[in-house]
Structure formats: structure tokens, C-alpha cells
Design a protein around this motif. Structure first.
Motif, mmCIF file in Angstrom:
data_model
loop_
_atom_site.group_PDB
_atom_site.id
_atom_site.type_symbol
_atom_site.label_atom_id
_atom_site.label_comp_id
_atom_site.label_asym_id
_atom_site.label_seq_id
_atom_site.Cartn_x
_atom_site.Cartn_y
_atom_site.Cartn_z
ATOM 1 N N LEU A 229 26.088 35.159 -7.042
ATOM 2 C CA LEU A 229 26.361 36.393 -6.309
ATOM 3 C C LEU A 229 25.068 37.090 -5.928
ATOM 4 O O LEU A 229 24.929 37.596 -4.809
ATOM 5 N N VAL A 230 24.111 37.107 -6.853
ATOM 6 C CA VAL A 230 22.812 37.729 -6.563
ATOM 7 C C VAL A 230 22.126 37.000 -5.414
ATOM 8 O O VAL A 230 21.578 37.626 -4.498
ATOM 9 N N LEU B 246 12.210 40.550 3.206
ATOM 10 C CA LEU B 246 12.166 40.077 1.823
ATOM 11 C C LEU B 246 12.947 38.786 1.593
ATOM 12 O O LEU B 246 12.471 37.904 0.854
ATOM 13 N N PRO B 247 14.131 38.609 2.179
ATOM 14 C CA PRO B 247 14.862 37.350 1.934
ATOM 15 C C PRO B 247 14.089 36.105 2.344
ATOM 16 O O PRO B 247 14.226 35.057 1.711
ATOM 17 N N LEU C 238 11.484 37.849 -8.256
ATOM 18 C CA LEU C 238 12.904 37.666 -7.999
ATOM 19 C C LEU C 238 13.227 36.200 -7.763
ATOM 20 O O LEU C 238 14.240 35.671 -8.256
ATOM 21 N N ALA C 239 12.368 35.508 -7.020
ATOM 22 C CA ALA C 239 12.577 34.081 -6.783
ATOM 23 C C ALA C 239 12.480 33.289 -8.085
ATOM 24 O O ALA C 239 13.250 32.344 -8.310
ATOM 25 N N ILE D 202 21.112 38.546 -1.692
ATOM 26 C CA ILE D 202 19.751 38.514 -1.170
ATOM 27 C C ILE D 202 19.714 37.982 0.252
ATOM 28 O O ILE D 202 18.904 38.417 1.081
ATOM 29 N N THR D 203 20.609 37.038 0.562
ATOM 30 C CA THR D 203 20.609 36.440 1.896
ATOM 31 C C THR D 203 21.390 37.258 2.917
ATOM 32 O O THR D 203 21.344 36.927 4.108
ATOM 33 N N VAL D 204 22.073 38.304 2.491
ATOM 34 C CA VAL D 204 22.856 39.112 3.430
ATOM 35 C C VAL D 204 22.004 39.669 4.570
ATOM 36 O O VAL D 204 22.419 39.628 5.739
#
Length: 258
Positions: A84-85, A142-143, A70-71, A89-91
Motif C-alpha cells: 500500500l505504501v 519524489l516518486p 524511503l526507497a 508513493i506512485t500516485v
């Protein structure tokens, strides 16, 4: 070259350091050292520690499996909605963990959007299970991994990858033999932060997985429960968490810091 620290920076820096260190020092001072060995040998303490270490390790492994690709996509690929993605992810970093647990219940619970189908088709249920603990830890941890690895990828020189590609290396070969070695310190840093975050997770775990000894009661949950009935036991459990976290971070510091 050493620079003398001006007082207008040194003073708030010292206050900030004291704010972080003094609570930990208070924990060490108030710890019941005389009864510590007996407390550590209690079955519930060992069981909570075993469960915490096991679930945090599994959660970190899953985060590595999902987070590194993902990174890479965020750092190397160009596609509509990438910002936006990244924001999504940081939410979990700013979302209250309890809200994360509620969200997991709404999606993976027995009557959740996906959970109802998993239960009906495969007989899989995640809430109030050890697997639920792992899922809660993955959601919050995960973030940390994605952000660390993406930063390392953006800081690395892509010309090495381009050179390997011109020499005939496939995308998978270039990723495995060039990209990963280049960003290995970032991956290790992200994994350490991910593991530490998973080890200390509380809100999402107790909401999604509950607090069942031997099955979902991790060390942070055991600390919370002991604080209401046995404050001395809570101190011992907190001391164990502090010792484990400091040991891991200190042992890996020279490997993930440049």
C-alpha cells in the motif's frame, strides 16, 4: 551480436521515434534564431531561468534526503502495508498535477489541515511563495527518485551488506560505505530524472504557488504566459528548457546508464 530488426517491430519503433522527435525538430526549425540573443538577455527570461534552476536543485536535494531512506525501507524492510505504501508513493506519477496542487492547498494552505497550524504557531505560509514552488516540485518528482533507487537496491547483492555487518559494521556504516556505493548509479539516475521532472513542473506549481514574476514564475509558467501574448518569446523559453534538459541528460548519460 547484432540482430536484424524485423519490419513488424522496426516500423512501429520508427513511428514512435518520429512522434517523439518531430515536435522537438519543429521547435528548432521555428525558433527565432535571429532575435535569440536579445530574447535571452531579457530580465524576465533570466529571472525565470534562475528561479527554475534554483528551485529544481533544492527540490532534488530534499528528494534525495527523503527518497533514498524511503526507497531503502521499501526494498529492505518487511512491514505490514508495504504494498500500500508503494502504491501511495506512485500516485503522483499518474495524478493530474493540478489535482496535486489542490491537494497541497488543502493540506498546507492557510486554512489547510497542517497549514493553519504552521501559520498560527510559526507564522509559516507556503502557498504563492518560492517555498511553495519547491514543495510542488518535490510532490511530483519524489516518486521518480524512490522508484529508481528501490529498483537499484533490489538488483544489488545483499551479501555485501551482510558481510560488512558480520565484520562489525553498524547499520549506518554499512549503509554509508557499502549500500550507497553499490546503488550509486541508481541514485544518480533517480536524481537526474527527479531534477528534470521538477524543472518541467507546471500544474501543481501554478495551482499551489501561483504565477508571480520573480517569486513563483518558473520557466514552464513563463512559457504558458508568453504563449498567450508573445508566441515568439514562448518559443525562446521552450528552447531554453529543451537545451538545459538535453545538456544535463547527455552529460550524465554515461554515469547513470550501465
Amino acid at each position: 551480436m547484432r540482430t536484424r530488426v524485423p519490419w513488424m517491430l522496426g516500423l512501429p519503433a520508427a513511428v514512435g521515434l518520429a512522434f517523439l522527435v518531430l515536435p522537438l525538430a519543429g521547435l528548432l526549425v521555428r525558433a527565432p534564431w535571429s532575435t535569440l540573443p536579445a530574447r535571452l538577455a531579457e530580465p524576465q527570461v533570466l529571472e525565470a531561468l534562475r528561479l527554475s534552476l534554483g528551485t529544481a536543485t533544492v527540490a532534488t536535494a530534499v528528494c534525495l534526503l527523503l527518497g533514498v531512506p524511503l526507497a531503502w525501507v521499501l526494498a529492505r524492510a518487511v512491514f505490514p502495508g508495504r504494498r500500500l505504501v508503494r502504491a501511495l508513493i506512485t500516485v503522483p506519477l499518474v495524478l493530474p498535477p493540478v489535482v496535486g496542487g489542490v491537494a497541497l492547498l488543502l493540506v498546507l494552505g492557510r486554512n489547510g489541515l497542517i497549514g493553519r497550524h504552521l501559520d498560527a504557531w510559526f507564522g509559516l505560509t507556503f502557498p504563492f511563495t518560492t517555498a511553495g514552488v519547491v514543495l510542488a516540485q518535490i510532490f511530483v518528482a519524489l516518486p521518480f527518485l524512490v522508484i529508481s533507487v528501490e529498483g537499484a537496491l533490489r538488483a544489488s547483492d545483499p551479501r555485501y551488506e551482510e558481510a560488512a555487518a558480520t565484520l562489525g559494521g553498524s547499520r549506518w556504516t554499512v549503509f554509508r560505505r557499502v549500500t550507497l556505493p553499490l546503488v550509486a548509479p541508481g541514485v544518480l539516475a533517480g536524481a537526474v530524472l527527479c531534477w528534470a521532472r521538477a524543472l518541467g513542473e507546471f500544474g501543481a506549481t501554478i495551482t499551489f504557488a501561483g504565477n508571480f514574476p520573480g517569486r513563483t514564475q518558473t520557466m514552464p509558467l513563463a512559457v504558458y504566459l508568453a504563449l498567450e501574448t508573445d508566441p515568439e518569446a514562448a518559443l525562446v523559453l521552450s528552447l531554453v528548457l529543451l537545451a538545459v534538459s538535453l545538456t544535463v541528460l547527455a552529460a550524465l548519460r554515461d554515469r547513470w546508464l550501465p
